[in-house]
Structure formats: structure tokens, C-alpha cells
Design a protein around this motif. Structure first.
Motif, PDB file in Angstrom:
ATOM      1  N   GLY A  66       0.825  -1.201   0.000  1.00 48.98           N
ATOM      2  CA  GLY A  66       0.000   0.000   0.000  1.00 48.98           C
ATOM      3  C   GLY A  66       0.853   1.243   0.000  1.00 48.98           C
ATOM      4  N   SER A  67       0.258   2.342  -0.369  1.00 44.13           N
ATOM      5  CA  SER A  67       0.929   3.636  -0.332  1.00 44.13           C
ATOM      6  C   SER A  67      -0.028   4.646   0.270  1.00 44.13           C
ATOM      7  CB  SER A  67       1.354   4.062  -1.740  1.00 44.13           C
ATOM      8  OG  SER A  67       0.220   4.161  -2.586  1.00 44.13           O
ATOM      9  N   GLY A  68       0.511   5.789   0.667  1.00 44.53           N
ATOM     10  CA  GLY A  68      -0.347   6.785   1.285  1.00 44.53           C
ATOM     11  C   GLY A  68       0.372   8.091   1.493  1.00 44.53           C
ATOM     12  N   ASP A  69      -0.298   9.010   2.174  1.00 48.96           N
ATOM     13  CA  ASP A  69       0.261  10.334   2.399  1.00 48.96           C
ATOM     14  C   ASP A  69       1.341  10.344   3.481  1.00 48.96           C
ATOM     15  OD1 ASP A  69      -1.424  11.348   0.477  1.00 48.96           O
ATOM     16  OD2 ASP A  69      -3.015  11.829   1.907  1.00 48.96           O
ATOM     17  N   GLY A  70       1.397   9.291   4.263  1.00 46.19           N
ATOM     18  CA  GLY A  70       2.404   9.177   5.306  1.00 46.19           C
ATOM     19  C   GLY A  70       2.708   7.713   5.544  1.00 46.19           C
ATOM     20  N   PRO A  71       3.752   7.389   6.311  1.00 41.13           N
ATOM     21  CA  PRO A  71       4.117   5.982   6.511  1.00 41.13           C
ATOM     22  C   PRO A  71       3.035   5.156   7.202  1.00 41.13           C
ATOM     23  CG  PRO A  71       5.402   7.444   7.942  1.00 41.13           C
ATOM     24  CD  PRO A  71       4.706   8.313   6.960  1.00 41.13           C
ATOM     25  N   VAL A  72       2.316   5.739   8.172  1.00 40.92           N
ATOM     26  CA  VAL A  72       1.259   4.989   8.850  1.00 40.92           C
ATOM     27  C   VAL A  72       0.079   4.766   7.903  1.00 40.92           C
ATOM     28  CG1 VAL A  72      -0.351   4.998  10.792  1.00 40.92           C
ATOM     29  CG2 VAL A  72       1.969   5.834  11.115  1.00 40.92           C
ATOM     30  N   HIS A  73      -0.234   5.780   7.111  1.00 41.53           N
ATOM     31  CA  HIS A  73      -1.286   5.648   6.100  1.00 41.53           C
ATOM     32  C   HIS A  73      -0.955   4.508   5.140  1.00 41.53           C
ATOM     33  CE1 HIS A  73      -3.866   7.818   2.808  1.00 41.53           C
ATOM     34  NE2 HIS A  73      -4.497   6.792   3.354  1.00 41.53           N
ATOM     35  N   ALA A  74       0.304   4.453   4.690  1.00 40.54           N
ATOM     36  CA  ALA A  74       0.735   3.382   3.786  1.00 40.54           C
ATOM     37  C   ALA A  74       0.687   2.023   4.481  1.00 40.54           C
ATOM     38  CB  ALA A  74       2.144   3.672   3.279  1.00 40.54           C
ATOM     39  N   LEU A  75       1.099   1.984   5.743  1.00 38.37           N
ATOM     40  CA  LEU A  75       1.098   0.738   6.511  1.00 38.37           C
ATOM     41  C   LEU A  75      -0.311   0.190   6.656  1.00 38.37           C
ATOM     42  CD1 LEU A  75       2.743  -1.244   8.298  1.00 38.37           C
ATOM     43  CD2 LEU A  75       2.289   0.298  10.215  1.00 38.37           C
ATOM     44  N   PHE A  76      -1.266   1.055   6.977  1.00 41.00           N
ATOM     45  CA  PHE A  76      -2.650   0.601   7.137  1.00 41.00           C
ATOM     46  C   PHE A  76      -3.233   0.135   5.808  1.00 41.00           C
ATOM     47  CE2 PHE A  76      -3.614   3.309  11.188  1.00 41.00           C
ATOM     48  CZ  PHE A  76      -2.689   2.551  11.888  1.00 41.00           C
ATOM     49  N   ALA A  77      -2.833   0.782   4.714  1.00 42.82           N
ATOM     50  CA  ALA A  77      -3.307   0.344   3.400  1.00 42.82           C
ATOM     51  C   ALA A  77      -2.787  -1.055   3.078  1.00 42.82           C
ATOM     52  CB  ALA A  77      -2.869   1.337   2.327  1.00 42.82           C
ATOM     53  N   ALA A  78      -1.526  -1.329   3.427  1.00 45.44           N
ATOM     54  CA  ALA A  78      -0.965  -2.661   3.201  1.00 45.44           C
ATOM     55  C   ALA A  78      -1.642  -3.700   4.090  1.00 45.44           C
ATOM     56  CB  ALA A  78       0.545  -2.637   3.462  1.00 45.44           C
TER      57      ALA A  78
END
Length: 524
Positions: free
Chosen positions: A427-439
Motif C-alpha cells: 500500500g501507499s499513502g500520504d504518510g508511513p502509517v497511512h501506507a502501513l494501514f493500506a498494506a
């Protein structure tokens, strides 16, 4: 010889009034753990739930009733003045050693007119029939007049006399909306005591909407109340209930004004408070009386000087009395199982052999990363044990911040399901936690609609563990979860998995509607 001080019964409703408040819901295992802690604390009666409200509540009461046999703590279920509610409560309490059914009906003009559509006579009739029905099923019945403070005093006397005659042993006077003041409630209890006599124990249940719950409870005691309904950390509907720890220590410290005793082991107050915080993820403010981190901290030079001269200058009670350790117990990589288990016991945790072994392995791993392992770290490890027992395991993860490359942060993650099968997500996102939750969403196959996200340190030092706390709303119910690690991103992933597990255990569709979670990360 002076007579022994009169007993004030402590009725804890953390698992009913407290647990139903937003952010404080618990699953069956968490309820059971906290019920055992309350029994060890020494509460007289524990309100374990509202049996008729759901199968989950009824099951929780059954488990608590079975576990608390032999502890000396009674178990209670709330019930409306309806036959079905009363029978559901009796069924859930079948294995309780000291069962109590707590029936209630609204009595104020406002509630009678707008909620019930009942006359005064109809309210009295419903109350009497409910108490009589409950007494046929259990020996101990409590009756509550909901919104008692805003009820006509003459009518309150009438309904209480009728309930006592029908067999209620305890008559509860709730300040349901936190409206009263100390002088007002003391006068009301004096009036009710004179009207009821010794037919039943008078009880007080004060809400904290005006910040007066503990003061009002103390005033009710002065007026004749001999049972107080309260919760750990003051959790409860809206602004909460009277905080058990504050009430008990007010009685303890000001015995000159309140010559009463309770059965509470005050040295268990802080461990019980911290256990509730770990279970619910709802922290208490640092300046919270008795159990807050600053409750016995002194920073002002004037205060420190006074403390060095004589502790009584700025401390009206000793921290050890309520369960704060005078000197923090620090464990390290050379500490053995016995030391770890002893400290866990002091902190209020009781683990089976397998769980203790897993936790000790996690302790050793943490001790290799940190020079010192504090009490808060141990509590966090127990929380991590809960999260790791949820079924889905975090096997590996990798994050790229994209910094300096003009790219979005990206995450790759591997999970293992309860059957041992691996699941991968990116996953990817606007921040590392956003990306982590998407993954995590891709790997777990479900989306958690994160409403709030926060990270804070659980102990001191640059190598301290971080605790991540998340919340979501699932079918109108607020659910929370927390996890810890020396890596705050790992803590965030573990908290997400624990929250997903709580959603999966709830009835109805497990997949929440999609929404942008970047805002939650930004708020953190």
C-alpha cells in the motif's frame, strides 16, 4: 472503647455503566480479567452487565459469575422492570455465589411523561411487580429510581417504601444526569432515611456532568447512604461516574469527617486503574487524583524543599498506600522468570503457564533492546501478549518514506493467519502509517475505518516503548485497541490487527466502509 466504624459497601459498575460508554467496550476475556481484578481489589458487589441487552452481555455475566465464586464479591445484573429482563438476569446469574438482580424504572416527571407515558401509580405498580418477580428468583434484589434527583420527593418516598415492602434489600438513588449538589443530595438522603427507616440499605449513584460526582457521593454518605455505586477511573456515560479510587481515599484520608470503612485494599487502586487503561486504551490525565502520573509528583522548588523537610507538608497520603511503588522496580536482561512473575503479580496480572512463558520470551527480547524494563513496559508486554493471541500475526513489514525521491510513502507487509497461511499486502499513502494501514487492509482482506490514532511513550528514555491506540465505530459501537513496541510503526500495525480482530468478532459485516485514513495519521 469506641465502636467499630460503620461499613460503606462499594458497588462497582465499571463493567456495566462504565463499559457501555464510548471507547470503553471490552470483549468477554477482557471483562473476565477485569472482574477478577475488581474482586482482588475488594469490591462488595460487581455489576457485570445488562443480561437482556445482548447475548454477549449475558455470556459475560455467566463467565464472571462462575469465576468469582469463593472471592466474596457478589455479582449483579441490571434489568428493566420487565419480566423478560428479570428472567434473563436470573439465568445469567445461575452460577453466581452471591447473585443480585438490579431492577430500575424512571420516576421523574420528565421521564414518566416523555419516555414511559406512565402515571405515578403505574410506575409504583411496575416497580412492585418487578421486585416481587426478582425476589422469587434470587434473594438479593436492588431497586433503582432512575432520575431520582429530579423526582418529586414525596413520590420518591412512596415508590421506595413500596419497593422495600416488595422485598428490595437496597434502594438506589441515582443522580442520572449529574445535576445535584452536595447540600441538596445530603438533605434528600436524610429525608429518605427518615422515611424508609431500616427497611433497606440506601445507595447513591452519582454521575459527573458537573464534576461533582465524588463530592455528591460523600454528601450522600453523610445523609445516610451506606452503598456507593462507582467505577474505576470514573468511566461511564457522558462525563462518567464517581471515581472509586477518589471516593475510597477521601473516606480513608478524611476519617475524621467520615468515620466509615470499606473493604477495599487501597494498595490495589493504581494497578487496577492501570489495568483498565491497558484494556480499554483510555488513558487517565496525568493530574488525575490518586492514579494520575503526577498525583505524587513535585516539581516546584518550594514544594520540593518542603517535601525534603517533611513529607506531610505537601502529601496528604503516601503513594504506597494506593499502590504506587516508592521506588520503581527496574528489570533487565539478567532478570529471571521469578522476578518477572513476581512483578506481574504486583501489577495485577495472572497469566497461565503458556502465556507466562510467551511473555517471558518477549521480555528477554525487549531487555536486549532496552537497558531497563520498567513496570509500564511489563504492562505493555501483557498488552502485546493479548494482541499476539488474537490469531493473526505480524510476520514482517517494510516501509519506504519516499523522502527526497518525490514518491509517496509505501509499505509491504506479511501476515500469518490462525491456520499458519501467509498473506501479503502492499500500500501507499500520504504518510508511513497511512501506507502501513493500506498494506494491512490488503493483507487482512478487510478495512478498518480508523477514527482516531495516537502514539505515546509508556516509559522514560530514548529507548522507551511506544503505545499506539486506535479507535473505530462499528455498527454504532466505538471499539478501541492498543499495542506497544520499541518501534512505533510496529506498534501501529499490531494495534490495527487487534482492532480488526475485535471487529471480526462482532456480528454483522466485518468490512467497514472505505474512507481516507490519512486524516487520522495527521491528527496523531
Amino acid at each position: 472503647m469506641s465502636p467499630a466504624p460503620e461499613r460503606i459497601r462499594i458497588f462497582d459498575t465499571s463493567l456495566r455503566d462504565g463499559e457501555q460508554s464510548p471507547g470503553c467496550s471490552m470483549d468477554a476475556a477482557q471483562k473476565l480479567r477485569f472482574a477478577l481484578a475488581l474482586a482482588e481489589l475488594g469490591v462488595d458487589t460487581l455489576e457485570a452487565g445488562f443480561a437482556a441487552s445482548s447475548d454477549a452481555d449475558a455470556d459475560g455475566i455467566v463467565r464472571v459469575a462462575r469465576a468469582l465464586r469463593g472471592t466474596g464479591t457478589g455479582v449483579c445484573s441490571l434489568a428493566r422492570c420487565r419480566p423478560g429482563d428479570i428472567e434473563a438476569s436470573a439465568k445469567a446469574l445461575e452460577q453466581a455465589e452471591a447473585p443480585r438482580i438490579h431492577v430500575f424504572i424512571a420516576t421523574s416527571p420528565l421521564h414518566r411523561q416523555h419516555k414511559l407515558g406512565f402515571s405515578q401509580a403505574e410506575v409504583v405498580d411496575a416497580a412492585v411487580r418487578a421486585v416481587e418477580h426478582a425476589r422469587r428468583l434470587v434473594d438479593d434484589v436492588e431497586f433503582s429510581a432512575e432520575d431520582a434527583i429530579r423526582t418529586e420527593p414525596e413520590f420518591l418516598e412512596e415508590v421506595f417504601r413500596a419497593a422495600a415492602k416488595a422485598g428490595a434489600r437496597t434502594l438506589n438513588v441515582p443522580d442520572t444526569v449529574g445535576y445535584t449538589t452536595p447540600a441538596e443530595i445530603e438533605a434528600l438522603f436524610r429525608r429518605l432515611r427518615a422515611a424508609i427507616g431500616d427497611e433497606a440499605i440506601l445507595s447513591t449513584h452519582c454521575h459527573n456532568d458537573l464534576g461533582l460526582a465524588v463530592a455528591n457521593s460523600l454528601a450522600a454518605i453523610a445523609g445516610g447512604a451506606r452503598q456507593v455505586e462507582c467505577t474505576i477511573n470514573g468511566i461511564g456515560e457522558r462525563a462518567g461516574n464517581a471515581a472509586l479510587e477518589e471516593l475510597v481515599m477521601a473516606l480513608n484520608v478524611r476519617a475524621d469527617r467520615f468515620p466509615f470503612r470499606t473493604g477495599i485494599d487501597t494498595t490495589r487502586l493504581v494497578p487496577t486503574s492501570r489495568l483498565l487503561t491497558r484494556i480499554t486504551g483510555m488513558a487517565v490525565q496525568r493530574n488525575k487524583a490518586i492514579v494520575g502520573a503526577n498525583a505524587f509528583a513535585h516539581e516546584s522548588g518550594i514544594h520540593q524543599h518542603g517535601m525534603l523537610k517533611h513529607r506531610d507538608t505537601y502529601e496528604i497520603m503516601r503513594p504506597e498506600t494506593v499502590g504506587w511503588a516508592r521506588s520503581q522496580m527496574v528489570l533487565g536482561r539478567h532478570s529471571g522468570r521469578a522476578a518477572v512473575n513476581e512483578r506481574l503479580g504486583f501489577l495485577g496480572f495472572s497469566l497461565d503457564e503458556a502465556a507466562a512463558e510467551r511473555l517471558f520470551a518477549r521480555f528477554k527480547t525487549l531487555a536486549e533492546k532496552k537497558k531497563e524494563v520498567f513496570d509500564a513496559d511489563l504492562e505493555a508486554l501483557v498488552l502485546g501478549e493479548d494482541a499476539s493471541a488474537a490469531g493473526w500475526q505480524l510476520t514482517a513489514f517494510h516501509l519506504s518514506t519516499g523522502a527526497g525521491q518525490g514518491e509517496q510513502p509505501a509499505a509491504a507487509i506479511e501476515l500469518r493467519d490462525p491456520q499458519g497461511e501467509s498473506h501479503f499486502g502492499r500500500g501507499s499513502g500520504d504518510g508511513p502509517v497511512h501506507a502501513l494501514f493500506a498494506a494491512l487492509t490488503e493483507a487482512r482482506g478487510m478495512h478498518v475505518d480508523v477514527e482516531s490514532y495516537a502514539v505515546h511513550s509508556v516509559s522514560s528514555g530514548e529507548d522507551a516503548q511506544g503505545q499506539a491506540s486506535l479507535s473505530t465505530r462499528h455498527h454504532g459501537e466505538e471499539l478501541t485497541a492498543s499495542a506497544t513496541s520499541t518501534d512505533i510503526l510496529e506498534a501501529s500495525a499490531l494495534a490495527w490487527l487487534a482492532l480488526a480482530q475485535r471487529i471480526a468478532r462482532r456480528p454483522g459485516p466485518a468490512v467497514a466502509p472505505t474512507r481516507d485514513i490519512a486524516a487520522s495519521e495527521a491528527r496523531a
